[in-house]
Design a protein around this motif. Structure first.
Motif, PDB file in Angstrom:
ATOM      1  N   ASN A   1      75.099 101.871  94.941  1.00 51.67           N
ATOM      2  CA  ASN A   1      76.143 101.286  95.797  1.00 51.67           C
ATOM      3  C   ASN A   1      76.824 102.438  96.528  1.00 51.67           C
ATOM      4  O   ASN A   1      77.320 103.376  95.891  1.00 51.67           O
ATOM      5  N   LYS A   2      76.845 102.408  97.843  1.00 57.79           N
ATOM      6  CA  LYS A   2      77.307 103.562  98.625  1.00 57.79           C
ATOM      7  C   LYS A   2      78.760 103.929  98.325  1.00 57.79           C
ATOM      8  O   LYS A   2      79.135 105.105  98.378  1.00 57.79           O
ATOM      9  N   TYR A   3      79.579 102.938  97.983  1.00 61.40           N
ATOM     10  CA  TYR A   3      80.986 103.223  97.682  1.00 61.40           C
ATOM     11  C   TYR A   3      81.123 103.913  96.325  1.00 61.40           C
ATOM     12  O   TYR A   3      81.897 104.863  96.177  1.00 61.40           O
ATOM     13  N   TRP A   4      80.356 103.442  95.337  1.00 62.98           N
ATOM     14  CA  TRP A   4      80.385 104.073  94.017  1.00 62.98           C
ATOM     15  C   TRP A   4      79.754 105.456  94.062  1.00 62.98           C
ATOM     16  O   TRP A   4      80.213 106.381  93.380  1.00 62.98           O
ATOM     17  N   VAL A   5      78.698 105.614  94.851  1.00 61.34           N
ATOM     18  CA  VAL A   5      78.072 106.926  95.004  1.00 61.34           C
ATOM     19  C   VAL A   5      79.057 107.913  95.622  1.00 61.34           C
ATOM     20  O   VAL A   5      79.196 109.052  95.156  1.00 61.34           O
ATOM     21  N   LYS A   6      79.769 107.459  96.645  1.00 58.07           N
ATOM     22  CA  LYS A   6      80.763 108.319  97.285  1.00 58.07           C
ATOM     23  C   LYS A   6      81.886 108.676  96.312  1.00 58.07           C
ATOM     24  O   LYS A   6      82.326 109.831  96.231  1.00 58.07           O
ATOM     25  N   PHE A   7      82.338 107.688  95.539  1.00 61.49           N
ATOM     26  CA  PHE A   7      83.381 107.937  94.553  1.00 61.49           C
ATOM     27  C   PHE A   7      82.906 108.945  93.505  1.00 61.49           C
ATOM     28  O   PHE A   7      83.663 109.836  93.093  1.00 61.49           O
ATOM     29  N   SER A   8      81.648 108.807  93.067  1.00 60.92           N
ATOM     30  CA  SER A   8      81.121 109.711  92.034  1.00 60.92           C
ATOM     31  C   SER A   8      81.090 111.151  92.525  1.00 60.92           C
ATOM     32  O   SER A   8      81.306 112.090  91.749  1.00 60.92           O
ATOM     33  N   LYS A   9      80.854 111.340  93.813  1.00 60.52           N
ATOM     34  CA  LYS A   9      80.832 112.693  94.378  1.00 60.52           C
ATOM     35  C   LYS A   9      82.228 113.315  94.323  1.00 60.52           C
ATOM     36  O   LYS A   9      82.387 114.469  93.919  1.00 60.52           O
ATOM     37  N   TYR A  10      83.242 112.535  94.735  1.00 58.43           N
ATOM     38  CA  TYR A  10      84.616 113.048  94.698  1.00 58.43           C
ATOM     39  C   TYR A  10      85.075 113.285  93.260  1.00 58.43           C
ATOM     40  O   TYR A  10      85.703 114.305  92.952  1.00 58.43           O
ATOM     41  N   TYR A  11      84.753 112.350  92.377  1.00 54.22           N
ATOM     42  CA  TYR A  11      85.149 112.476  90.972  1.00 54.22           C
ATOM     43  C   TYR A  11      84.521 113.717  90.351  1.00 54.22           C
ATOM     44  O   TYR A  11      85.175 114.458  89.609  1.00 54.22           O
ATOM     45  N   THR A  12      83.247 113.935  90.657  1.00 53.33           N
ATOM     46  CA  THR A  12      82.541 115.097  90.115  1.00 53.33           C
ATOM     47  C   THR A  12      83.177 116.394  90.564  1.00 53.33           C
ATOM     48  O   THR A  12      83.386 117.316  89.766  1.00 53.33           O
TER      49      THR A  12
ATOM     50  N   LEU B   1      73.481 102.641  78.332  1.00 49.84           N
ATOM     51  CA  LEU B   1      73.725 102.153  79.693  1.00 49.84           C
ATOM     52  C   LEU B   1      74.292 100.742  79.677  1.00 49.84           C
ATOM     53  O   LEU B   1      75.139 100.397  80.513  1.00 49.84           O
ATOM     54  N   SER B   2      73.854  99.928  78.739  1.00 49.06           N
ATOM     55  CA  SER B   2      74.336  98.540  78.679  1.00 49.06           C
ATOM     56  C   SER B   2      75.832  98.472  78.394  1.00 49.06           C
ATOM     57  O   SER B   2      76.478  97.458  78.672  1.00 49.06           O
ATOM     58  N   LYS B   3      76.403  99.550  77.841  1.00 49.86           N
ATOM     59  CA  LYS B   3      77.844  99.601  77.580  1.00 49.86           C
ATOM     60  C   LYS B   3      78.637  99.960  78.830  1.00 49.86           C
ATOM     61  O   LYS B   3      79.853  99.762  78.869  1.00 49.86           O
ATOM     62  N   ASN B   4      77.971 100.521  79.828  1.00 48.34           N
ATOM     63  CA  ASN B   4      78.653 100.956  81.046  1.00 48.34           C
ATOM     64  C   ASN B   4      77.732 100.731  82.239  1.00 48.34           C
ATOM     65  O   ASN B   4      77.162 101.673  82.803  1.00 48.34           O
ATOM     66  N   MET B   5      77.597  99.482  82.634  1.00 43.85           N
ATOM     67  CA  MET B   5      76.665  99.104  83.685  1.00 43.85           C
ATOM     68  C   MET B   5      77.054  99.655  85.061  1.00 43.85           C
ATOM     69  O   MET B   5      76.226  99.678  85.969  1.00 43.85           O
ATOM     70  N   MET B   6      78.300 100.110  85.212  1.00 38.30           N
ATOM     71  CA  MET B   6      78.707 100.680  86.499  1.00 38.30           C
ATOM     72  C   MET B   6      77.888 101.921  86.848  1.00 38.30           C
ATOM     73  O   MET B   6      77.763 102.273  88.014  1.00 38.30           O
ATOM     74  N   LEU B   7      77.326 102.548  85.812  1.00 44.26           N
ATOM     75  CA  LEU B   7      76.527 103.751  86.066  1.00 44.26           C
ATOM     76  C   LEU B   7      75.267 103.438  86.860  1.00 44.26           C
ATOM     77  O   LEU B   7      74.709 104.328  87.516  1.00 44.26           O
ATOM     78  N   THR B   8      74.815 102.179  86.819  1.00 42.97           N
ATOM     79  CA  THR B   8      73.647 101.818  87.631  1.00 42.97           C
ATOM     80  C   THR B   8      73.955 101.973  89.116  1.00 42.97           C
ATOM     81  O   THR B   8      73.050 102.212  89.918  1.00 42.97           O
ATOM     82  N   LYS B   9      75.233 101.855  89.472  1.00 45.69           N
ATOM     83  CA  LYS B   9      75.633 101.939  90.884  1.00 45.69           C
ATOM     84  C   LYS B   9      75.598 103.362  91.425  1.00 45.69           C
ATOM     85  O   LYS B   9      75.676 103.574  92.633  1.00 45.69           O
ATOM     86  N   ILE B  10      75.477 104.350  90.519  1.00 49.46           N
ATOM     87  CA  ILE B  10      75.347 105.736  90.976  1.00 49.46           C
ATOM     88  C   ILE B  10      73.968 106.315  90.635  1.00 49.46           C
ATOM     89  O   ILE B  10      73.757 107.521  90.733  1.00 49.46           O
ATOM     90  N   GLY B  11      73.037 105.441  90.207  1.00 50.82           N
ATOM     91  CA  GLY B  11      71.660 105.890  90.046  1.00 50.82           C
ATOM     92  C   GLY B  11      71.083 105.833  88.653  1.00 50.82           C
ATOM     93  O   GLY B  11      69.956 106.277  88.423  1.00 50.82           O
TER      94      GLY B  11
END
Length: 206
Positions: A7-18, A78-88
């Motif tokens: 998901n482009k928004y989650w990917v962008k967020f992950s970059k800033y968070y990192t 991963l099943s405990k934190n499915m949001m990680l699928t949105k960043i790859g």
């Protein structure tokens, strides 16, 4: 298995968070390596020593390779934190028949030149001072056997350098190779260990 769902928004967020996370806990990130852009998908093989793994590779990808970031983790985690699928993130269930689907998915990702797939060959966190890397054979051997197109292989070793500053530095070493049809798991394991040894030498670790 669970597939990645970027998901482009989650990917962008992950970059800033990192960038914020690494910038807070470390003084600097120092990169050393060579890379020639060939327009090929990338398989990155890295050492696995801390919570910060993954974040370090996200930064390396942002600064050098600029690919769509993909990584695989245990399905129960991963099943405990499915949001990680949105960043790859995608999943593997080791020892189960469904793991074949995960292995085939890794091959599928390496058919797209936009993708980078991160692989931790040890399978779990080990000491940063590990001197001999013994690879889990399943995933890598399946990729080498079944991926028919060309792709680049990146060896990546990350080490921490402590000095007089409050926060340590991260030293990110990388080396790139192009896979050919004769490459096998033993070759890759041997070459990764050679590369890791050279990184420790540069780091001044005996």
């Amino acid at each position: 298995m669970i597939r990645a769902n970027h998901n482009k928004y989650w990917v962008k967020f992950s970059k800033y968070y990192t960038k914020i996370l690494i910038g807070f806990f470390f003084s600097s990130v120092k990169y050393e390596g060579q890379y020639e852009e060939k327009g090929l998908p990338i398989l990155m093989i890295s050492n696995h020593f801390s919570f910060y793994d993954g974040f370090i590779q996200i930064l390396l990808n942002l600064n050098v390779f600029k690919r769509r970031f993909n990584f695989m983790m245990l399905e129960k985690e991963l099943s405990k934190n499915m949001m990680l699928t949105k960043i790859g993130a995608s999943s593997i269930n080791k020892g189960k028949r469904s793991s074949i689907a995960s292995l085939d998915y890794a091959v599928e990702m390496l058919q797209d030149k936009e993708n980078l797939f991160l692989f931790f060959p040890q399978g779990k966190i080990k000491s940063i001072y590990t001197r001999e890397f013994i690879f889990e054979k399943g995933l890598l051997s399946h990729i080498l056997k079944n991926t028919k197109n060309d792709f680049q292989l990146v060896y990546n070793v990350n080490l921490i350098k402590y000095g007089t500053k409050l926060r340590p530095d991260i030293c990110v070493y990388y080396e790139t190779h192009t896979i050919n049809t004769n490459t096998n798991t033993e070759d890759v394991e041997r070459e990764f260990n050679r590369f890791a040894k050279s990184c420790y030498t540069k780091q001044g670790v005996k």
